[in-house]
Structure formats: C-alpha cells, structure tokens
Enzyme design. Structure first.
Site, mmCIF file in Angstrom:
data_model
loop_
_atom_site.group_PDB
_atom_site.id
_atom_site.type_symbol
_atom_site.label_atom_id
_atom_site.label_comp_id
_atom_site.label_asym_id
_atom_site.label_seq_id
_atom_site.Cartn_x
_atom_site.Cartn_y
_atom_site.Cartn_z
ATOM 1 N N HIS A 34 0.765 -1.252 0.000
ATOM 2 C CA HIS A 34 0.000 0.000 0.000
ATOM 3 C C HIS A 34 0.795 1.301 0.000
ATOM 4 O O HIS A 34 0.182 2.355 -0.094
ATOM 5 C CB HIS A 34 -0.954 0.010 1.200
ATOM 6 C CG HIS A 34 -1.931 -1.121 1.182
ATOM 7 N ND1 HIS A 34 -2.858 -1.285 0.171
ATOM 8 C CD2 HIS A 34 -2.112 -2.169 2.029
ATOM 9 C CE1 HIS A 34 -3.577 -2.377 0.421
ATOM 10 N NE2 HIS A 34 -3.141 -2.925 1.536
ATOM 11 N N LYS A 63 -5.040 -9.645 -7.944
ATOM 12 C CA LYS A 63 -5.786 -9.035 -6.834
ATOM 13 C C LYS A 63 -6.800 -8.054 -7.424
ATOM 14 O O LYS A 63 -6.481 -7.279 -8.312
ATOM 15 C CB LYS A 63 -4.827 -8.304 -5.884
ATOM 16 C CG LYS A 63 -5.507 -7.791 -4.631
ATOM 17 C CD LYS A 63 -4.515 -7.207 -3.632
ATOM 18 C CE LYS A 63 -5.262 -6.672 -2.414
ATOM 19 N NZ LYS A 63 -4.367 -6.085 -1.418
ATOM 20 N N HIS A 141 -3.320 -3.162 8.183
ATOM 21 C CA HIS A 141 -4.385 -3.350 7.192
ATOM 22 C C HIS A 141 -4.931 -2.004 6.771
ATOM 23 O O HIS A 141 -5.036 -1.081 7.587
ATOM 24 C CB HIS A 141 -5.557 -4.169 7.746
ATOM 25 C CG HIS A 141 -5.255 -5.620 7.861
ATOM 26 N ND1 HIS A 141 -5.022 -6.437 6.768
ATOM 27 C CD2 HIS A 141 -5.147 -6.413 8.941
ATOM 28 C CE1 HIS A 141 -4.784 -7.646 7.185
ATOM 29 N NE2 HIS A 141 -4.848 -7.675 8.497
HETATM 30 N N1 U3P Z 1 -8.179 -2.748 -0.051
HETATM 31 C C1 U3P Z 1 -7.495 -1.663 -0.593
HETATM 32 N N2 U3P Z 1 -8.106 -0.441 -0.506
HETATM 33 C C2 U3P Z 1 -9.305 -0.232 0.124
HETATM 34 C C3 U3P Z 1 -9.974 -1.348 0.677
HETATM 35 C C4 U3P Z 1 -9.383 -2.573 0.579
HETATM 36 O O1 U3P Z 1 -6.393 -1.808 -1.108
HETATM 37 O O2 U3P Z 1 -9.777 0.918 0.165
HETATM 38 P P1 U3P Z 1 -5.734 -5.743 3.753
HETATM 39 O O3 U3P Z 1 -4.839 -6.908 3.993
HETATM 40 O O4 U3P Z 1 -6.799 -5.573 4.755
HETATM 41 O O5 U3P Z 1 -4.922 -4.512 3.508
HETATM 42 O O6 U3P Z 1 -10.338 -5.786 1.707
HETATM 43 C C5 U3P Z 1 -9.446 -6.720 1.162
HETATM 44 C C6 U3P Z 1 -8.174 -6.058 0.690
HETATM 45 O O7 U3P Z 1 -8.510 -5.044 -0.251
HETATM 46 C C7 U3P Z 1 -7.381 -5.336 1.777
HETATM 47 O O8 U3P Z 1 -6.487 -6.157 2.406
HETATM 48 C C8 U3P Z 1 -6.654 -4.301 1.000
HETATM 49 O O9 U3P Z 1 -5.439 -4.870 0.552
HETATM 50 C C9 U3P Z 1 -7.527 -4.041 -0.175
#
Ligand code: U3P
Length: 152
Positions: A34, A63, A141
């Site tokens: 991210h 993804k 997360h």
């Molecule tokens: N996710 C994003 N952006 C968002 C919402 C979700 O990249 O605004 P993580 O391990 O919780 O980071 O919800 C599943 C996944 O979608 C998230 O995983 C996040 O990587 C991505």
C-alpha cells in the site's frame, strides 16, 4: 575473542538469523502492498499494471482491488497515533488520517485474464483508515472488511 564477549554476541546473532529467515511481518506486508512514497504524482493504468506486478499482487491470481498511498512512509505510520476510528468489524484498533491523502486505486478490469492482470487507475485524495498492531504501533491493514485482530 574472550569467551564472555562471544557469549554476549550470541543473542544478537540469533536475533539476526531469526530476522533473516522469517517471512515478512504484517507491517512490512502493508507497506509492500500500500505504500509508494517515491511517487507523489498522479498515476495511470500502466502504473497500476506495473506496481501490482512489482509488489507481488499478481503472482497466483490478479488481486481485484488495491490502494497505493502516495505519501511519505513516516506520515502513514504516524496515523496509528491518531485517535481511534471505528473499524468495519468488531475490533477496535483503527485510526483515521487527519488529512486527506493522495492515493491511486487500482481496480482489475473485467476482461482481464491471469497472468495478464490489467488495471484501471483512479487518483483521489481521501482520508484513509488503517488498523494498527504491535510495538511500535504500525499499520497492518487498510480499511477493509478483513479481520483486524492483532496476532501478537
Ligand atoms: N483494499 C485496498 N483499498 C481499500 C480497501 C481494501 O487496497 O480501500 P488488507 O490486507 O486488509 O490490507 O479488503 C481486502 C483487501 O482489499 C485489503 O487487504 C486491501 O489490501 C484491499
């Protein structure tokens, strides 16, 4: 080297070996998926196609959706020190950025077939919510419906 000095070095050496062989931590995973501090510009679909591949999110499957935060990593880590914000599930370790941050959201195109994962980029400034774990407290997360429980 005196035996007592080598005894002192042993725990340090053990910590180094553990660090080298263990897989990435949740905080490292968050930053791989991210954080793009080097790229404060607006990004296009090619950016998403390349970044999703380079950051290891197209290996087994494409993804579906991923956000890159185009801000300094220290600024992103510091969100964990903001007051708490509601999480999407029952946990309570979420924090919201005090300012809107520049992000690029990469969404998988409908006609995309693995391993050729093709993304559509959207540039937007928004507040983000992260869940944070550990000591020092670090983001693990991005705002999601997945479990926010800290494992250790
Ligand atoms: N996710 C994003 N952006 C968002 C919402 C979700 O990249 O605004 P993580 O391990 O919780 O980071 O919800 C599943 C996944 O979608 C998230 O995983 C996040 O990587 C991505």
């Amino acid at each position: 080297m005196a035996p007592e000095r080598s005894l002192l070095l042993l725990p340090l050496l053990a910590m180094l070996v553990v660090r080298l062989v263990s897989s990435e931590t949740p905080a490292e995973r968050f930053e791989r998926q991210h954080v793009d501090s080097d790229c404060p510009a607006l990004n296009d679909n090619v950016y998403c196609n390349q970044m999703m591949r380079n950051r290891g999110m197209t290996q087994e499957s494409c993804k579906e959706f991923n956000t890159f935060i185009l801000e300094n990593v220290q600024k992103i880590r510091a969100i964990c020190w903001n007051t708490k914000a509601p999480c999407k599930d029952q946990f309570h370790n979420c924090h919201r950025s005090s300012q809107p941050l520049q992000v690029t959201e990469c969404r998988l195109k409908g006609n995309s077939q693995h391993p050729q994962c093709k993304y559509k980029a959207t540039n937007v400034k928004k507040h983000i919510i992260v869940s944070c774990c550990g000591w020092p407290l670090l983001p693990v997360h991005l705002d999601s419906s997945k479990s926010h429980k800290c494992l250790k």
